[in-house]
Design a protein around this motif. Sequence first.
Motif, PDB file in Angstrom:
ATOM      1  N   ALA A  80      16.933   7.231 -10.084  1.00 42.43           N
ATOM      2  CA  ALA A  80      18.273   7.712  -9.744  1.00 42.43           C
ATOM      3  C   ALA A  80      18.283   9.184  -9.387  1.00 42.43           C
ATOM      4  O   ALA A  80      19.235   9.666  -8.768  1.00 42.43           O
ATOM      5  CB  ALA A  80      19.239   7.468 -10.908  1.00 42.43           C
ATOM      6  N   SER A  81      17.229   9.911  -9.755  1.00 46.86           N
ATOM      7  CA  SER A  81      17.163  11.338  -9.454  1.00 46.86           C
ATOM      8  C   SER A  81      15.707  11.735  -9.304  1.00 46.86           C
ATOM      9  O   SER A  81      14.859  11.339 -10.111  1.00 46.86           O
ATOM     10  CB  SER A  81      17.824  12.160 -10.567  1.00 46.86           C
ATOM     11  N   GLY A  82      15.409  12.499  -8.254  1.00 46.04           N
ATOM     12  CA  GLY A  82      14.043  12.941  -8.011  1.00 46.04           C
ATOM     13  C   GLY A  82      13.308  12.108  -6.982  1.00 46.04           C
ATOM     14  O   GLY A  82      12.089  12.206  -6.874  1.00 46.04           O
ATOM     15  N   GLN A  83      14.050  11.286  -6.190  1.00 43.10           N
ATOM     16  CA  GLN A  83      13.377  10.438  -5.212  1.00 43.10           C
ATOM     17  C   GLN A  83      12.621  11.260  -4.166  1.00 43.10           C
ATOM     18  O   GLN A  83      11.511  10.910  -3.766  1.00 43.10           O
ATOM     19  CB  GLN A  83      14.383   9.538  -4.494  1.00 43.10           C
ATOM     20  N   PHE A  84      13.212  12.356  -3.734  1.00 40.17           N
ATOM     21  CA  PHE A  84      12.594  13.132  -2.669  1.00 40.17           C
ATOM     22  C   PHE A  84      11.363  13.876  -3.183  1.00 40.17           C
ATOM     23  O   PHE A  84      10.427  14.141  -2.426  1.00 40.17           O
ATOM     24  CB  PHE A  84      13.612  14.114  -2.091  1.00 40.17           C
ATOM     25  N   LEU A  85      11.332  14.209  -4.475  1.00 39.74           N
ATOM     26  CA  LEU A  85      10.126  14.810  -5.035  1.00 39.74           C
ATOM     27  C   LEU A  85       9.004  13.782  -5.104  1.00 39.74           C
ATOM     28  O   LEU A  85       7.835  14.114  -4.878  1.00 39.74           O
ATOM     29  CB  LEU A  85      10.438  15.364  -6.427  1.00 39.74           C
ATOM     30  N   GLY A  97       0.806  -1.209   0.000  1.00 42.17           N
ATOM     31  CA  GLY A  97       0.000   0.000   0.000  1.00 42.17           C
ATOM     32  C   GLY A  97       0.832   1.248   0.000  1.00 42.17           C
ATOM     33  O   GLY A  97       0.321   2.320   0.275  1.00 42.17           O
ATOM     34  N   ASN A  98       2.098   1.165  -0.303  1.00 42.85           N
ATOM     35  CA  ASN A  98       2.991   2.314  -0.203  1.00 42.85           C
ATOM     36  C   ASN A  98       3.374   2.895  -1.555  1.00 42.85           C
ATOM     37  O   ASN A  98       4.212   3.778  -1.619  1.00 42.85           O
ATOM     38  CB  ASN A  98       4.274   1.918   0.540  1.00 42.85           C
ATOM     39  N   SER A  99       2.804   2.398  -2.667  1.00 37.43           N
ATOM     40  CA  SER A  99       3.177   2.906  -3.975  1.00 37.43           C
ATOM     41  C   SER A  99       2.438   4.200  -4.260  1.00 37.43           C
ATOM     42  O   SER A  99       1.421   4.516  -3.636  1.00 37.43           O
ATOM     43  CB  SER A  99       2.865   1.870  -5.059  1.00 37.43           C
ATOM     44  N   VAL A 100       2.926   4.937  -5.231  1.00 41.25           N
ATOM     45  CA  VAL A 100       2.307   6.189  -5.641  1.00 41.25           C
ATOM     46  C   VAL A 100       2.359   6.260  -7.154  1.00 41.25           C
ATOM     47  O   VAL A 100       3.323   5.826  -7.787  1.00 41.25           O
ATOM     48  CB  VAL A 100       3.042   7.400  -5.010  1.00 41.25           C
ATOM     49  N   SER A 101       1.266   6.775  -7.733  1.00 44.25           N
ATOM     50  CA  SER A 101       1.179   6.918  -9.169  1.00 44.25           C
ATOM     51  C   SER A 101       1.311   8.394  -9.516  1.00 44.25           C
ATOM     52  O   SER A 101       0.646   9.246  -8.925  1.00 44.25           O
ATOM     53  CB  SER A 101      -0.155   6.357  -9.678  1.00 44.25           C
ATOM     54  N   ILE A 102       2.186   8.709 -10.474  1.00 49.27           N
ATOM     55  CA  ILE A 102       2.448  10.082 -10.879  1.00 49.27           C
ATOM     56  C   ILE A 102       2.252  10.191 -12.376  1.00 49.27           C
ATOM     57  O   ILE A 102       2.745   9.363 -13.148  1.00 49.27           O
ATOM     58  CB  ILE A 102       3.874  10.527 -10.487  1.00 49.27           C
ATOM     59  N   ASN A 103       1.524  11.201 -12.777  1.00 45.69           N
ATOM     60  CA  ASN A 103       1.271  11.447 -14.188  1.00 45.69           C
ATOM     61  C   ASN A 103       2.596  11.625 -14.936  1.00 45.69           C
ATOM     62  O   ASN A 103       3.517  12.259 -14.426  1.00 45.69           O
ATOM     63  CB  ASN A 103       0.408  12.700 -14.342  1.00 45.69           C
ATOM     64  N   PRO A 104       2.706  11.073 -16.167  1.00 44.26           N
ATOM     65  CA  PRO A 104       3.971  11.226 -16.907  1.00 44.26           C
ATOM     66  C   PRO A 104       4.391  12.670 -17.106  1.00 44.26           C
ATOM     67  O   PRO A 104       5.579  12.980 -17.106  1.00 44.26           O
ATOM     68  CB  PRO A 104       3.663  10.526 -18.236  1.00 44.26           C
ATOM     69  N   ARG A 105       3.429  13.566 -17.285  1.00 43.85           N
ATOM     70  CA  ARG A 105       3.790  14.969 -17.450  1.00 43.85           C
ATOM     71  C   ARG A 105       4.392  15.525 -16.183  1.00 43.85           C
ATOM     72  O   ARG A 105       5.383  16.271 -16.209  1.00 43.85           O
ATOM     73  CB  ARG A 105       2.542  15.780 -17.851  1.00 43.85           C
ATOM     74  N   ILE A 106       3.824  15.119 -15.032  1.00 43.43           N
ATOM     75  CA  ILE A 106       4.383  15.562 -13.748  1.00 43.43           C
ATOM     76  C   ILE A 106       5.763  14.955 -13.543  1.00 43.43           C
ATOM     77  O   ILE A 106       6.677  15.600 -13.019  1.00 43.43           O
ATOM     78  CB  ILE A 106       3.428  15.191 -12.597  1.00 43.43           C
ATOM     79  N   GLN A 107       5.950  13.699 -13.979  1.00 42.38           N
ATOM     80  CA  GLN A 107       7.275  13.082 -13.881  1.00 42.38           C
ATOM     81  C   GLN A 107       8.314  13.883 -14.646  1.00 42.38           C
ATOM     82  O   GLN A 107       9.432  14.096 -14.177  1.00 42.38           O
ATOM     83  CB  GLN A 107       7.222  11.650 -14.423  1.00 42.38           C
ATOM     84  N   GLN A 108       7.917  14.360 -15.835  1.00 38.82           N
ATOM     85  CA  GLN A 108       8.846  15.154 -16.625  1.00 38.82           C
ATOM     86  C   GLN A 108       9.154  16.478 -15.934  1.00 38.82           C
ATOM     87  O   GLN A 108      10.294  16.944 -15.922  1.00 38.82           O
ATOM     88  CB  GLN A 108       8.260  15.397 -18.010  1.00 38.82           C
ATOM     89  N   ASN A 109       8.136  17.077 -15.321  1.00 40.12           N
ATOM     90  CA  ASN A 109       8.349  18.351 -14.619  1.00 40.12           C
ATOM     91  C   ASN A 109       9.225  18.161 -13.388  1.00 40.12           C
ATOM     92  O   ASN A 109      10.009  19.052 -13.031  1.00 40.12           O
ATOM     93  CB  ASN A 109       7.010  18.960 -14.222  1.00 40.12           C
ATOM     94  N   ARG A 123      17.648   2.242   7.869  1.00 45.38           N
ATOM     95  CA  ARG A 123      17.542   1.335   6.740  1.00 45.38           C
ATOM     96  C   ARG A 123      17.920   2.087   5.472  1.00 45.38           C
ATOM     97  O   ARG A 123      18.040   3.310   5.462  1.00 45.38           O
ATOM     98  CB  ARG A 123      16.122   0.767   6.617  1.00 45.38           C
ATOM     99  N   ASN A 124      18.074   1.311   4.373  1.00 43.18           N
ATOM    100  CA  ASN A 124      18.391   1.883   3.066  1.00 43.18           C
ATOM    101  C   ASN A 124      17.250   1.561   2.116  1.00 43.18           C
ATOM    102  O   ASN A 124      16.781   0.412   2.066  1.00 43.18           O
ATOM    103  CB  ASN A 124      19.705   1.315   2.527  1.00 43.18           C
ATOM    104  N   VAL A 125      16.819   2.561   1.366  1.00 43.26           N
ATOM    105  CA  VAL A 125      15.634   2.436   0.517  1.00 43.26           C
ATOM    106  C   VAL A 125      15.969   2.941  -0.869  1.00 43.26           C
ATOM    107  O   VAL A 125      16.713   3.916  -1.037  1.00 43.26           O
ATOM    108  CB  VAL A 125      14.453   3.243   1.104  1.00 43.26           C
ATOM    109  N   VAL A 126      15.423   2.260  -1.880  1.00 46.52           N
ATOM    110  CA  VAL A 126      15.454   2.748  -3.252  1.00 46.52           C
ATOM    111  C   VAL A 126      14.015   2.803  -3.757  1.00 46.52           C
ATOM    112  O   VAL A 126      13.142   2.077  -3.273  1.00 46.52           O
ATOM    113  CB  VAL A 126      16.315   1.857  -4.169  1.00 46.52           C
TER     114      VAL A 126
END
Length: 453
Positions: free
Chosen positions: A397-402, A91-103, A356-359
């Motif tokens: 690899a980049s944008g994890q915190f966003l 239950g921890n996944s999140v869906s992000i619109n491709p346009r938002i991913q690009q932004n 812990r370590n998370v990706v």
Amino acid sequence: MKTRQILLITVTTGFLAGAAYALYQLGKHEGMQNSLSDKNACLQDTGASKKVLYWHDPMVPGQKFDKPGKSPFMDMQLVPVYADNADPASGNSVSINPRIQQNLGIRTASVVVGKLNAVVQAVGSVAYNERDVAVLQARSNGFVEKLYARAPLDLVRKGQPLAELYVPDWIAAQEEFLAAKRMQGQAIVGLLDATRQRMRLVGMTDEQIHTVESSGQLHARITITAPLSGVMTELSVREGMSVSMGTPMFRINGVDTIWVNADIPENMAHKVQVGNRIEARTASLPGTVFHGKVAAILPQVDNNIRTMKARIELANPASPDARLLPGMFATLSFTGTTPKDRLLVPSEAVISTGVRNVVILAQDDGRFLPVEVEVGAESNNQTEILKGLQAGQKIVASGQFLIDSEASLKASITRMEGAAVSISAAASAPATSAAASASNSKLPETVLAGAKK
């Protein structure tokens, strides 16, 4: 008469106030009932169109329930999680619109299999190569008549004269040899061999004996020459001194190769092995890179700073402008490879929380799922993954915190919706009981009671 008028005004005012309050409570009750009816209808429509996987408390998302109800953790109702809003496995996944991913500038990388280039940074001090040393001693008793090398740390070349000694013991041995050579007969061969042996015993070399034999003259002086090129690190004689057999006179260190004694932290010593290639740089020679290899790992640990010594052997340029000198500090980069293939990810993809370590795993349907991993060694901006991932998977690899911010925002909205449902349910109970009591009683009695007060 005046008292009756005041009483009548008071009763009328109380009656009007009680009637207004009763109408207000009745309207409030009906409004909340309509709101709850609309909310329940909306939830029924949502439930009819979507499949509920489980219910959970947004404040404790890890705990799942198979039916709705009140949360055992918070004073609120459990919130449903639908099939198109959550990963069936988590239950921890999140869906992000491709346009938002690009932004957001999200960049992904693949989990690859390869050997980890182990790079260790260390510092060390330059020292002479102790395997490239020549010590010159007096081979017989004599006197130093001339001294050509007059100061320690002088540079000398191979074959260069260092000193000239007068050796009295050689005179008698050479005279016996020359006298035996002038004699005739069969016994002369044995006598010549005996006199040659005596010249060797007094410290003469075979070359010097051959010179005496070919010239037929006495040679009571010997010129000591440098056996190799380097630096004269010790000078123990001066002109006019007498020396005895075995007296140290000169010590010469070669400079074609040089040592760097590097301090390796104890917890990183396993990454450094004999034969590893290294690059060395020193502040005194900017822009110059020296290449070499690890010659030895000394079996000793410094108790004060907890480091081990690695002996590095470097080729030393012949040019004085680019020569390494003992005492210089050098920065070393050790390069080696792991013996086996490992799962590797970019180091920037690993989020370390201290516990812990998370990706963040990028899924094919545009969802992002946090995965806990066990990491190993890290080198050259790559981190070894021991557990938690498989080769070929896509990670962020980049944008994890966003992505984490986006997930936190959605979770906050879910918590607010759940809290609103809980507050509405809690508020409906006292309102319903108040309305029921108001409908069972007579309005005039309520008004009269208020007027009496």
